[in-house]
Design an enzyme around this catalytic site. Sequence first.
Site, mmCIF file in Angstrom:
data_model
loop_
_atom_site.group_PDB
_atom_site.id
_atom_site.type_symbol
_atom_site.label_atom_id
_atom_site.label_comp_id
_atom_site.label_asym_id
_atom_site.label_seq_id
_atom_site.Cartn_x
_atom_site.Cartn_y
_atom_site.Cartn_z
ATOM 1 C CB ALA A 9 -0.864 -8.152 3.165
ATOM 2 N NE ARG A 33 5.741 -3.307 10.984
ATOM 3 C CZ ARG A 33 6.004 -2.017 11.082
ATOM 4 N NH1 ARG A 33 7.024 -1.613 11.802
ATOM 5 N NH2 ARG A 33 5.240 -1.128 10.475
ATOM 6 C CB VAL A 60 10.069 -6.787 5.084
ATOM 7 C CG1 VAL A 60 8.770 -7.461 4.685
ATOM 8 C CG2 VAL A 60 9.910 -5.268 5.164
ATOM 9 C CG ASN A 86 2.390 -2.735 -0.685
ATOM 10 O OD1 ASN A 86 2.145 -1.663 -1.214
ATOM 11 N ND2 ASN A 86 1.871 -3.080 0.502
ATOM 12 C CB SER A 139 6.773 6.628 -4.647
ATOM 13 O OG SER A 139 6.168 7.886 -4.399
ATOM 14 C CE1 TYR A 152 8.253 6.615 0.910
ATOM 15 C CE2 TYR A 152 7.615 8.493 -0.445
ATOM 16 C CZ TYR A 152 7.429 7.178 -0.054
ATOM 17 O OH TYR A 152 6.433 6.415 -0.632
ATOM 18 N N GLY A 183 1.096 8.318 -7.300
ATOM 19 C CA GLY A 183 1.107 9.635 -6.670
ATOM 20 C C GLY A 183 0.319 9.536 -5.371
ATOM 21 C CD GLU A 188 -3.507 1.910 8.553
ATOM 22 O OE1 GLU A 188 -2.366 1.665 9.007
ATOM 23 O OE2 GLU A 188 -4.483 1.183 8.774
ATOM 24 C CG PHE A 189 1.850 7.110 2.520
ATOM 25 C CD1 PHE A 189 3.016 6.374 2.349
ATOM 26 C CD2 PHE A 189 1.888 8.462 2.213
ATOM 27 C CE1 PHE A 189 4.181 6.976 1.887
ATOM 28 C CE2 PHE A 189 3.049 9.069 1.756
ATOM 29 C CZ PHE A 189 4.198 8.321 1.594
HETATM 30 P P1 NDP Z 1 -0.098 1.920 4.485
HETATM 31 O O1 NDP Z 1 0.581 2.608 5.612
HETATM 32 O O2 NDP Z 1 -1.572 1.875 4.452
HETATM 33 O O3 NDP Z 1 0.466 0.432 4.341
HETATM 34 C C1 NDP Z 1 1.824 0.124 4.533
HETATM 35 C C2 NDP Z 1 1.958 -1.368 4.731
HETATM 36 O O4 NDP Z 1 3.357 -1.676 4.860
HETATM 37 C C3 NDP Z 1 1.266 -1.854 5.990
HETATM 38 O O5 NDP Z 1 0.588 -3.057 5.702
HETATM 39 C C4 NDP Z 1 2.398 -2.098 6.953
HETATM 40 O O6 NDP Z 1 2.063 -3.198 7.796
HETATM 41 C C5 NDP Z 1 3.508 -2.520 5.990
HETATM 42 N N1 NDP Z 1 4.814 -2.387 6.586
HETATM 43 C C6 NDP Z 1 5.433 -1.251 7.012
HETATM 44 N N2 NDP Z 1 6.607 -1.564 7.591
HETATM 45 C C7 NDP Z 1 6.731 -2.924 7.526
HETATM 46 C C8 NDP Z 1 7.703 -3.837 7.961
HETATM 47 N N3 NDP Z 1 8.824 -3.434 8.594
HETATM 48 N N4 NDP Z 1 7.502 -5.151 7.733
HETATM 49 C C9 NDP Z 1 6.388 -5.579 7.115
HETATM 50 N N5 NDP Z 1 5.421 -4.767 6.677
HETATM 51 C C10 NDP Z 1 5.591 -3.444 6.891
HETATM 52 O O7 NDP Z 1 0.462 2.638 3.168
HETATM 53 P P2 NDP Z 1 0.281 2.358 1.594
HETATM 54 O O8 NDP Z 1 -0.558 1.195 1.323
HETATM 55 O O9 NDP Z 1 -0.078 3.649 0.994
HETATM 56 O O10 NDP Z 1 1.789 2.067 1.219
HETATM 57 C C11 NDP Z 1 2.226 0.902 0.556
HETATM 58 C C12 NDP Z 1 3.438 1.244 -0.283
HETATM 59 O O11 NDP Z 1 3.072 2.235 -1.231
HETATM 60 C C13 NDP Z 1 4.628 1.829 0.463
HETATM 61 O O12 NDP Z 1 5.803 1.255 -0.071
HETATM 62 C C14 NDP Z 1 4.563 3.322 0.151
HETATM 63 O O13 NDP Z 1 5.818 3.924 0.214
HETATM 64 C C15 NDP Z 1 4.030 3.269 -1.252
HETATM 65 N N6 NDP Z 1 3.385 4.460 -1.775
HETATM 66 C C16 NDP Z 1 2.295 5.031 -1.148
HETATM 67 C C17 NDP Z 1 1.676 6.128 -1.690
HETATM 68 C C18 NDP Z 1 0.519 6.810 -1.043
HETATM 69 O O14 NDP Z 1 0.263 7.996 -1.360
HETATM 70 N N7 NDP Z 1 -0.241 6.162 -0.194
HETATM 71 C C19 NDP Z 1 2.120 6.679 -2.970
HETATM 72 C C20 NDP Z 1 3.268 6.028 -3.535
HETATM 73 C C21 NDP Z 1 3.848 4.949 -2.970
HETATM 74 P P3 NDP Z 1 2.431 -3.333 9.357
HETATM 75 O O15 NDP Z 1 2.472 -1.958 9.934
HETATM 76 O O16 NDP Z 1 1.336 -4.201 9.880
HETATM 77 O O17 NDP Z 1 3.755 -4.031 9.358
HETATM 78 C C1 8X3 Z 2 3.962 8.646 -1.746
HETATM 79 C C2 8X3 Z 2 3.619 9.798 -2.612
HETATM 80 O O1 8X3 Z 2 4.087 12.261 -3.032
HETATM 81 O O2 8X3 Z 2 3.756 11.555 -0.714
HETATM 82 O O3 8X3 Z 2 5.047 7.941 -2.205
HETATM 83 O O4 8X3 Z 2 5.775 11.020 -1.869
HETATM 84 S S1 8X3 Z 2 4.361 11.204 -2.020
#
Ligand code: NDP
Ligand code: 8X3
Length: 252
Positions: A9, A33, A60, A86, A139, A152, A183, A188-189
């Site tokens: 979050a 974190r 986590v 998430n 995803s 991944y 998608g 920050e992904f």
């Molecule tokens: P962000 O990088 O913006 O957010 C990821 C979040 O996950 C951060 O809040 C981070 O918090 C948290 N996180 C990562 N590792 C840990 C950990 N070990 N313990 C607790 N929290 C953790 O990315 P998104 O919001 O885009 O990603 C969220 C989810 O969506 C992921 O599962 C990603 O795989 C998935 N997703 C994303 C897509 C995209 O294109 N953006 C598409 C499809 C799926 P912190 O670093 O503070 O711990």
């Molecule tokens: C994130 C979307 O296409 O980068 O899950 O894998 S993609």
Amino acid sequence: MKTILVTGASSGFGKATALHFAQNGWKVIAWARRLSSMESWRSELAPELQNLVHLSEVDVRDLSQVEAAFSALPSAFSSIDVLLNNAGLAAGKDPVHQGLIDDWERMIDTNLKGLLYVTRTVSPGMVTRGSGHIVNIGSIAGKEPYPDGNVYNATKFGVDGLTTGMRMDLAKFGIKVSQICPGMVDTEFSEVRFHGDREKASAVYHNMTPLVAQDIADLVWYMVNAPKHVNLADVLILPSEQASATIVSRRG
Ligand code: NDP
Ligand code: 8X3
């Protein structure tokens, strides 16, 4: 008043969803974190809403941290109606023979084992109460492999399988289990995936309009507020210009 627990979050989907639910009168438990990032968005809420948000610094990947944060929840937050699994990441985008083992460990430990640790900790209460909703963030990468996506892809295919399996185990207890498969979403992904390389990260969204985190928060809201007899079990959500994991129209 209902309660949602959101993992991951501190940014992206998790932050947008936590804010959206708090702004709409839910109690929110937010885990990540980076506690300071969560404190920062919470401080922007109206003072009366800030009390609705309980933050904990949780990795986590560490079962003892997950269990300790859960045990330490104030009683007003201890009955969790919705769990949003998430927290997750992609680390690296390399052919399998060049992948970094550390990237692989982080993805497997977070995207799969972390999701399982949190689910194992939170779901017994839902079973006892005979109600609840678990939403896993999968995803498109869990529906279609793509070149250099290997590990991944494997973790998100794992989430896909787990979502179905969890639904089989929990439906009889009145618990809905759903999955959202986005998608391309600009969070920050990609910066995390490319180890902080902003140029590589922004190239991912070049000449196209990606989704934004609020689009996912809106979908979570719609999903968990569906009538009791409706489970949106598996939703693929794409930018209009994205046709598959590898086909994107970049017309600018
Ligand atoms: P962000 O990088 O913006 O957010 C990821 C979040 O996950 C951060 O809040 C981070 O918090 C948290 N996180 C990562 N590792 C840990 C950990 N070990 N313990 C607790 N929290 C953790 O990315 P998104 O919001 O885009 O990603 C969220 C989810 O969506 C992921 O599962 C990603 O795989 C998935 N997703 C994303 C897509 C995209 O294109 N953006 C598409 C499809 C799926 P912190 O670093 O503070 O711990
Ligand atoms: C994130 C979307 O296409 O980068 O899950 O894998 S993609």
